[in-house]
Write a protein that holds these residues in place. Structure first.
Motif, mmCIF file in Angstrom:
data_model
loop_
_atom_site.group_PDB
_atom_site.id
_atom_site.type_symbol
_atom_site.label_atom_id
_atom_site.label_comp_id
_atom_site.label_asym_id
_atom_site.label_seq_id
_atom_site.Cartn_x
_atom_site.Cartn_y
_atom_site.Cartn_z
ATOM 1 N N TYR A 7 0.884 -1.165 0.000
ATOM 2 C CA TYR A 7 0.000 0.000 0.000
ATOM 3 C C TYR A 7 0.918 1.210 0.000
ATOM 4 O O TYR A 7 1.456 1.598 1.031
ATOM 5 N N ALA A 8 1.140 1.771 -1.195
ATOM 6 C CA ALA A 8 2.126 2.837 -1.342
ATOM 7 C C ALA A 8 1.669 3.816 -2.422
ATOM 8 O O ALA A 8 0.898 3.445 -3.314
ATOM 9 N N ARG A 18 -1.252 2.582 -4.518
ATOM 10 C CA ARG A 18 -1.293 1.250 -5.135
ATOM 11 C C ARG A 18 -1.738 0.247 -4.082
ATOM 12 O O ARG A 18 -1.328 0.315 -2.929
ATOM 13 N N TRP A 19 -2.560 -0.683 -4.474
ATOM 14 C CA TRP A 19 -3.020 -1.775 -3.607
ATOM 15 C C TRP A 19 -2.643 -3.043 -4.341
ATOM 16 O O TRP A 19 -3.337 -3.492 -5.253
ATOM 17 N N THR A 20 -1.481 -3.614 -3.988
ATOM 18 C CA THR A 20 -0.918 -4.728 -4.744
ATOM 19 C C THR A 20 -0.626 -5.900 -3.819
ATOM 20 O O THR A 20 0.041 -5.736 -2.789
ATOM 21 N N LEU A 21 -1.093 -7.077 -4.197
ATOM 22 C CA LEU A 21 -0.773 -8.291 -3.468
ATOM 23 C C LEU A 21 0.705 -8.604 -3.687
ATOM 24 O O LEU A 21 1.187 -8.563 -4.821
ATOM 25 N N ARG A 33 -3.757 -4.153 -11.993
ATOM 26 C CA ARG A 33 -3.415 -3.013 -11.147
ATOM 27 C C ARG A 33 -4.665 -2.457 -10.464
ATOM 28 O O ARG A 33 -5.680 -2.203 -11.110
ATOM 29 N N LEU A 34 -4.591 -2.252 -9.147
ATOM 30 C CA LEU A 34 -5.666 -1.620 -8.379
ATOM 31 C C LEU A 34 -5.112 -0.377 -7.692
ATOM 32 O O LEU A 34 -4.016 -0.411 -7.123
ATOM 33 N N LEU A 35 -5.882 0.696 -7.742
ATOM 34 C CA LEU A 35 -5.518 1.938 -7.068
ATOM 35 C C LEU A 35 -6.620 2.297 -6.085
ATOM 36 O O LEU A 35 -7.782 1.935 -6.281
ATOM 37 N N VAL A 36 -6.261 3.033 -5.030
ATOM 38 C CA VAL A 36 -7.249 3.469 -4.038
ATOM 39 C C VAL A 36 -6.908 4.889 -3.596
ATOM 40 O O VAL A 36 -5.734 5.257 -3.518
#
Length: 150
Positions: A7-8, A18-21, A33-36
């Motif tokens: 989470y950066a 960024r919300w990355t596994l 790619r997921l962003l929050v």
């Protein structure tokens, strides 16, 4: 111990995280790619980027992808609220109403709102949209937070 998610800040999208596994061999990686980003008290927007691999036979976003995105969006939003780090939390229920087909090649947003937090539960609801006003789905769900270490 390596955290389950990164989470950066996203350098390509100021104001977004960024919300990355961290383990790309897990299911979440198929979403891409997921962003929050936080949008005020108890509100967040989570974004995914649907590609052909997310499509159904009508060339819309597959309903299963939309459901998975909503589930992940509830966790990403809850992380942005500072309420969980995702590992150990679980979805207790998720109710979804499909409103329209999601379009491939256009960002898909989940607008997530925290309705209530109790000691162990988060109650959330939201709307999945594209291009601001194209509604794809509405949802409500409950997340159980991880047990506190004894």
């Amino acid at each position: 111990m390596t955290p389950a998610f990164t989470y950066a800040p996203d350098p390509e999208n100021p104001g977004w995280m960024r919300w990355t596994l961290t383990d790309a061999s897990r299911f979440n990686a198929v979403m891409g790619r997921l962003l929050v980003r936080g949008e005020g008290e108890g509100r967040a927007r989570v974004r995914m980027f649907p590609e052909r691999g997310h499509s159904n036979l009508q060339d819309n976003v597959h309903g299963g992808v939309t459901l998975a995105f909503i589930d992940m969006a509830m966790f990403a939003a809850s992380r942005s609220f500072g309420l969980i780090d995702a590992a150990g939390a679980v979805t207790l229920d998720l109710s979804t109403q499909f409103i329209g087909g999601g379009r491939i090649g256009e960002p898909l947003d989940a607008e997530v709102e925290l309705l209530r937090e109790t000691g162990r539960l988060l109650f959330l609801r939201g709307l999945v949209t594209q291009a601001g006003d194209h509604r794809v789905a509405a949802f409500a769900g409950t997340i159980r937070k991880p047990a506190r270490p004894r």
